[in-house]
Design a protein around this motif. Sequence first.
Motif, short mmCIF file in Angstrom:
data_model
loop_
_atom_site.label_atom_id
_atom_site.label_comp_id
_atom_site.label_asym_id
_atom_site.label_seq_id
_atom_site.Cartn_x
_atom_site.Cartn_y
_atom_site.Cartn_z
N PRO A 347 0.83 -1.21 0.00
CA PRO A 347 0.00 0.00 0.00
C PRO A 347 0.86 1.26 0.00
O PRO A 347 0.93 2.00 0.99
CB PRO A 347 -0.81 -0.14 1.30
CG PRO A 347 0.08 -0.93 2.20
CD PRO A 347 0.82 -1.89 1.31
N GLY A 348 1.53 1.50 -1.13
CA GLY A 348 2.49 2.60 -1.21
C GLY A 348 1.90 3.95 -0.91
O GLY A 348 2.50 4.77 -0.19
N ASN A 353 1.46 8.60 2.64
CA ASN A 353 0.66 9.58 3.35
C ASN A 353 0.89 9.52 4.85
O ASN A 353 0.96 10.56 5.53
CB ASN A 353 -0.84 9.36 3.05
CG ASN A 353 -1.19 9.71 1.61
OD1 ASN A 353 -0.44 10.42 0.94
ND2 ASN A 353 -2.31 9.19 1.14
N ALA A 354 1.03 8.30 5.38
CA ALA A 354 1.27 8.17 6.81
C ALA A 354 2.63 8.76 7.20
O ALA A 354 2.77 9.44 8.23
CB ALA A 354 1.22 6.70 7.22
N ALA A 357 2.42 12.50 7.12
CA ALA A 357 1.71 13.01 8.30
C ALA A 357 2.62 12.98 9.52
O ALA A 357 2.62 13.91 10.34
CB ALA A 357 0.46 12.18 8.55
N ARG A 358 3.42 11.91 9.63
CA ARG A 358 4.32 11.81 10.80
C ARG A 358 5.40 12.90 10.73
O ARG A 358 5.72 13.53 11.74
CB ARG A 358 4.96 10.42 10.81
CG ARG A 358 5.95 10.20 11.97
CD ARG A 358 5.26 10.19 13.32
NE ARG A 358 4.29 9.13 13.40
CZ ARG A 358 4.59 7.87 13.82
NH1 ARG A 358 5.82 7.60 14.15
NH2 ARG A 358 3.65 6.97 13.90
N LEU A 359 5.94 13.11 9.53
CA LEU A 359 6.98 14.15 9.37
C LEU A 359 6.43 15.54 9.62
O LEU A 359 7.16 16.45 10.01
CB LEU A 359 7.59 14.06 7.97
CG LEU A 359 8.46 12.83 7.70
CD1 LEU A 359 8.86 12.76 6.23
CD2 LEU A 359 9.74 12.87 8.55
N GLY A 360 5.12 15.72 9.33
CA GLY A 360 4.54 17.05 9.50
C GLY A 360 4.18 17.37 10.95
O GLY A 360 3.78 18.50 11.26
N GLN A 361 4.31 16.40 11.85
CA GLN A 361 3.96 16.66 13.27
C GLN A 361 5.02 17.52 13.94
O GLN A 361 6.19 17.43 13.66
CB GLN A 361 3.81 15.32 14.00
CG GLN A 361 2.58 14.54 13.55
CD GLN A 361 2.47 13.20 14.26
OE1 GLN A 361 3.40 12.80 14.98
NE2 GLN A 361 1.37 12.52 14.07
#
Length: 361
Positions: A347-348, A353-354, A357-361
């Motif tokens: 599920p590339g 996206n995950a 999202a983690r990097l954007g925290q």
Amino acid sequence: MPDALRPTYPAVIVGVGGTGKEVIMRVRRLIEENFGTPQQRGLDRVPWIQFLHIDTDTSEEVSFALGELRERIKLEDVERVTATIADVPGLLQKVGQLPHLSSWLPPGVEKIVSAVKGASTCRPLGRLCLFEHQPAARAAFESAQQTVLRPGNDAEAGAAGYQIGRMVGATKTVELQYYLIASTCGGTGAGMFLDLAYLIRDAAKAVMMPSVARGFLVLPDAYLNHLTPLIKPNGYAALKELDFYSRKGSEFRAQYTQGGAVMKVPGPPFNFCYLLGMQNGAIMFDQDRRDFFEMLAHKIYLDLLSEISAHERSNVDAAIMPFLDTTDELGWPKRYASFGLSSVKFPGRQVRNACAARLGQ
């Protein structure tokens, strides 16, 4: 940096009879699922891939639920040739005056009243229906062929992340791909596939570019749960004819209209011919043709639109090619292949996206 464009090829996919319809509708569904947007049909985003369905049955139903995609993937009028005969005995009353029919049509076909809900597993009737509608079938195919070669398709492909053709060094090679899907054991597909294969080859001459014709022919074991006793005999006869025309030095001839020109096409009907059954030594589809049709549809979709399609197909074609013009110890051709399909899904998009999202925290 933008992603590199993935190679793809212009293709006309021809489905014949019920088997052909089941497969091409699944290919259309896969395209819609992967390319469709709320604003645009997925099929409209890949105009270099066109479809044609030829059948003696007017029904549009298939064995899987179309759901909300029904309107988006349904076949348009230009993508269908309904090759029916309403009054078979009436037509055959004058067959003696039509040598282009009487030269090959066997007795007994007149016992069938009509061909509007299929060809009643009668191969000669299926072929007769094609003879009656050959001009429409050829015109529909040539129209699809022109559509996949429109100059504007390169820009459409680029917008979808593809490049039509494959780069070999500094040279771009483009091969027009033809797919023909039919069964060998019914009336419509088994009666038409050989003529249609040669009609495609004859029409391809006008394109003046390299082309590859691939036949996906479904063997009788996919339909052995049908009650009709003609499944195996039809399959045997169809494969005997296929084998005859696949021999070296063969030439197919057919005259489709009284007094018309005789179409002559030398050589085998397909560059690559796949004979496909429901089972082998390792797997059986439990007589559920839906999974089998899904496999065939995924193969065609992956051939044309997957990220590894051009490289994988090139390797497979190269592996098969040395055998195409060889014969066995009895002198019969070895021009046939088969395939299976398996997949490992990663599920590339979801992972990307995950991570984002983690990097954007």
